[in-house]
Design a protein around this motif. Structure first.
Motif, PDB file in Angstrom:
ATOM      1  N   PHE A  73     -19.484  -1.837  -8.606  1.00  0.00           N
ATOM      2  CA  PHE A  73     -18.206  -1.350  -9.117  1.00  0.00           C
ATOM      3  C   PHE A  73     -18.335  -1.186 -10.635  1.00  0.00           C
ATOM      4  O   PHE A  73     -18.652  -2.136 -11.339  1.00  0.00           O
ATOM      5  CB  PHE A  73     -17.083  -2.323  -8.764  1.00  0.00           C
ATOM      6  N   HIS A  74     -18.097   0.018 -11.110  1.00  0.00           N
ATOM      7  CA  HIS A  74     -18.400   0.319 -12.507  1.00  0.00           C
ATOM      8  C   HIS A  74     -17.172   0.484 -13.393  1.00  0.00           C
ATOM      9  O   HIS A  74     -17.313   0.661 -14.599  1.00  0.00           O
ATOM     10  CB  HIS A  74     -19.239   1.596 -12.597  1.00  0.00           C
ATOM     11  N   ARG A  75     -15.982   0.406 -12.814  1.00  0.00           N
ATOM     12  CA  ARG A  75     -14.780   0.627 -13.629  1.00  0.00           C
ATOM     13  C   ARG A  75     -13.646  -0.258 -13.133  1.00  0.00           C
ATOM     14  O   ARG A  75     -13.278  -0.219 -11.964  1.00  0.00           O
ATOM     15  CB  ARG A  75     -14.355   2.095 -13.561  1.00  0.00           C
ATOM     16  N   SER A  76     -13.096  -1.060 -14.030  1.00  0.00           N
ATOM     17  CA  SER A  76     -11.961  -1.915 -13.705  1.00  0.00           C
ATOM     18  C   SER A  76     -10.906  -1.766 -14.792  1.00  0.00           C
ATOM     19  O   SER A  76     -11.161  -2.069 -15.957  1.00  0.00           O
ATOM     20  CB  SER A  76     -12.406  -3.380 -13.602  1.00  0.00           C
ATOM     21  N   ILE A  77      -9.744  -1.278 -14.402  1.00  0.00           N
ATOM     22  CA  ILE A  77      -8.610  -1.140 -15.315  1.00  0.00           C
ATOM     23  C   ILE A  77      -7.482  -1.990 -14.738  1.00  0.00           C
ATOM     24  O   ILE A  77      -6.797  -1.561 -13.801  1.00  0.00           O
ATOM     25  CB  ILE A  77      -8.142   0.318 -15.461  1.00  0.00           C
TER      26      ILE A  77
END
Length: 242
Positions: A73-77
């Motif tokens: 998982f490369h993006r966490s907002i």
């Protein structure tokens, strides 16, 4: 009273038969369930193949080819999305900050099929800005009700699945992790992975041990928590957990 001639009635009858035959010939496929196994736990997902058939078929092409296995998982907002389906680390025991990561091989873009709102717990396709029909391999979990934003942008983001049961607890725990940007003391040291969810253990800072990976995705037909392809390759007559 409205009078209809016999020839008109015949025409209407023919049209009805054609319409009925067309509706009957249209395949209706029931939704099905996949299991996504991550480093933080399993996530059961209901696929919406009746409302987004081409998108689901596109996703399943990647699943069946094993393209999502080993990706991170490369993006966490936080409060917005957690995104995956795009990258695999270049070196299993190295660091994405020094050794980098590569995009997984992608199939041709899939046509946009926006029909359902981007509510919490749904999964939608990521795409290039300004091009509704540009989605390939990447997708995201909606952490909140993002309908006011994502339903109206770029033709609407195609929702093709939803998380079942307590799966959102796994997704929420991922979103609660510190991101690379939170632990990088040198500006820009995270490079293009500034929002990757990252939980390195002591002594393993910035290595791939801290990435949240997907080990496998697939159908778990017997509901025992182990996907069929893993069981098929296992001992005990193909029952991996016996």
């Amino acid at each position: 009273m409205i009078l209809i001639s016999s020839s008109r009635l015949k025409l209407i009858g023919v049209c009805f038969v054609i319409l009925f035959s067309t509706l009957q010939a249209t395949p209706v496929t029931a939704n099905f369930i996949l299991r996504m196994q991550t480093d933080l736990g399993g996530i059961d997902i209901e696929m919406f193949d009746t409302v987004a058939p081409q998108t689901v078929a596109n996703f399943m092409n990647y699943v069946n080819d094993g393209d999502y296995d080993g990706t991170f998982f490369h993006r966490s907002i936080p409060g917005f999305v957690v995104q995956g389906g795009g990258y695999i680390a270049n070196t299993p025991n190295g660091s994405i900050l020094t050794d980098g990561a590569s995009l997984i091989p992608t199939d041709p873009p899939v046509v946009n099929e926006f029909n359902l709102s981007n509510l919490r717990g749904t999964i939608a396709m990521a795409k290039v800005g300004g091009d509704p029909d540009s989605a390939t391999s990447q997708w995201f979990f909606n952490l909140a009700d993002n309908s006011a934003n994502l339903d109206s942008q770029n033709g609407g983001f195609t929702v093709f699945a939803q998380v079942l049961g307590d799966g959102m607890e796994v997704v929420d725990s991922m979103a609660a992790l510190q991101r690379c940007t939170d632990i990088a003391f040198i500006p820009g040291s995270c490079g293009s992975f500034s929002v990757v969810p990252f939980a390195p253990s002591e002594g393993d800072a910035f290595t791939n041990n801290g990435l949240i990976n997907i080990s496998n995705v697939g159908v778990d037909s017997d509901g025992d928590g182990v996907i069929d392809s893993v069981e098929d390759a296992a001992p005990n007559a193909g029952d991996g957990d016996n």
